[in-house]
Design an enzyme around this catalytic site. Structure first.
Site, PDB file in Angstrom:
ATOM      1  N   LYS A  11       0.858  -1.193   0.000  1.00  0.00           N
ATOM      2  CA  LYS A  11       0.000   0.000   0.000  1.00  0.00           C
ATOM      3  C   LYS A  11       0.887   1.234   0.000  1.00  0.00           C
ATOM      4  O   LYS A  11       1.839   1.319   0.783  1.00  0.00           O
ATOM      5  CB  LYS A  11      -0.867  -0.033   1.263  1.00  0.00           C
ATOM      6  CG  LYS A  11      -1.641   1.248   1.551  1.00  0.00           C
ATOM      7  CD  LYS A  11      -2.556   1.016   2.724  1.00  0.00           C
ATOM      8  CE  LYS A  11      -3.119   2.306   3.266  1.00  0.00           C
ATOM      9  NZ  LYS A  11      -4.147   2.081   4.286  1.00  0.00           N
TER      10      LYS A  11
HETATM   11  C1  R5P Z   1      -2.271   4.485   8.320  1.00  0.00           C
HETATM   12  O1  R5P Z   1      -1.409   4.284   9.072  1.00  0.00           O
HETATM   13  C2  R5P Z   1      -3.375   3.569   8.195  1.00  0.00           C
HETATM   14  O2  R5P Z   1      -2.961   2.341   7.658  1.00  0.00           O
HETATM   15  C3  R5P Z   1      -4.556   4.069   7.418  1.00  0.00           C
HETATM   16  O3  R5P Z   1      -5.484   3.055   7.422  1.00  0.00           O
HETATM   17  C4  R5P Z   1      -4.223   4.429   5.998  1.00  0.00           C
HETATM   18  O4  R5P Z   1      -3.246   5.398   5.909  1.00  0.00           O
HETATM   19  C5  R5P Z   1      -5.427   4.773   5.138  1.00  0.00           C
HETATM   20  O5  R5P Z   1      -6.148   5.782   5.635  1.00  0.00           O
HETATM   21  P1  R5P Z   1      -6.330   7.176   4.896  1.00  0.00           P
HETATM   22  O6  R5P Z   1      -6.975   6.870   3.574  1.00  0.00           O
HETATM   23  O7  R5P Z   1      -7.235   7.923   5.817  1.00  0.00           O
HETATM   24  O8  R5P Z   1      -4.982   7.782   4.734  1.00  0.00           O
END
Ligand code: R5P
Length: 298
Positions: free
Chosen positions: A202
């Site tokens: 990711k």
């Molecule tokens: C971050 O540390 C987490 O894994 C979040 O779930 C990720 O960053 C996704 O969240 P957002 O789309 O709010 O950035």
């Protein structure tokens, strides 16, 4: 004992070669059946993509805006997501066990936002993940961070444990305040995750060179959402990411902090799975908000 099988002619389909079909997901053809099956619970085989809803933010920052009551605001979004990304605390307390979609579980943690976030440890025993029918473990990797090596070791230990059970690992490339968010850095971080065994990675979208980040990573990349943007901008970012090689999205705030989270996640799915343009998806969002369109679940 069943009776002897003496009924009729057997049909071995002698004119049909045995199936040697490969697996639909990038870089995933050599995994065992169980791991491939778990990946197919996260990524839709028809499109090779996923809409993952991330709401694990509380593991380091407490009751984030939009996540004050996960049972009230997030659980109803479950049917619209291909997979939920969450902590085991939230799964057990706030998500019904009748949930039918994928589950990607946050497996690292430790420091709060009051400390250096890179000082994480593994935060789950894989036996517990198997007990919860989890489909992948997610671990933060802080390339360039103070505790870089420790966070990489968290990932490699989970990858090794995961292979014992057919459990994929999602490497999450963390971008701290001090780290440059550009294609050169993300190319380094995503490639390291894949080289060291993560089956999914990711990372954030960048305007310049994202297609080189996805091309240089031999496993599927899912796009992180980041801070809340206007809906059309978030849909545009998702559109560009999948057009430039991402195998879907793992979005949090841009969905659960939207004025209409259920409409927004359906609009994101229209982009990721339906091939909608940002403008078309935004129109769907408006129609859903105004009650002019019917809700679509997977
Ligand atoms: C971050 O540390 C987490 O894994 C979040 O779930 C990720 O960053 C996704 O969240 P957002 O789309 O709010 O950035």
């Amino acid at each position: 004992m069943p009776e002897a099988d003496t009924q009729g002619e057997k049909d071995f389909h002698l004119d049909v070669p045995a199936s040697t079909a490969g697996f639909f997901l990038k870089g995933s053809g050599s995994y065992d059946w169980g791991m491939q099956n778990r990946l197919a619970r996260i990524f839709r085989p028809e499109t090779g993509r996923t809409v993952m809803l991330a709401f694990d933010h509380g593991y380091f920052q407490g009751p984030t805006t939009g996540l004050e009551r996960v049972d009230v605001s997030i659980a109803p979004l479950g049917p619209y997501a291909d997979a939920l990304m969450l902590t085991r605390g939230m799964l057990r307390t706030s998500i019904p066990s009748s949930h039918q979609g994928g589950v990607v579980m946050r497996a690292s943690g430790g420091p709060s936002i009051l400390k250096d976030l890179s000082n994480e440890r593994i935060a789950i025993d894989i036996d517990d993940a198997v007990r919860m029918n989890v489909h992948a473990l997610a671990v933060q990797v802080f390339v360039g961070g103070e505790y870089e090596t420790q966070s990489v070791e968290n990932m490699t230990r989970l990858v090794s444990a995961g292979y014992r059970y057919g459990m994929p690992v999602l490497g999450v490339t963390a971008v701290g305040k001090e780290l440059t968010r550009d294609a050169r850095y993300l190319g380094l971080a995503t490639r390291m995750c894949a080289e060291l065994g993560a089956q999914i990675v990711k990372t954030y979208y960048v305007d310049e060179g994202f297609e080189r980040v996805t091309a240089g990573c031999p496993v599927p990349i899912v796009m992180a959402g980041g801070k809340k943007l206007p809906e059309l901008d978030a849909l545009t970012m998702a559109y560009r990411a999948v057009s430039e090689g991402a195998a879907g999205v793992d979005m949090g705030r841009n969905i659960f902090q939207s004025e209409a989270p259920a409409a927004m996640i359906q609009a994101v799915a229209a982009v990721v799975h339906g091939g909608s343009s940002p403008a078309e998806a935004h129109e769907l969002y408006r129609e859903l908000v105004e009650g002019r369109a019917l809700a679509q679940t997977s």
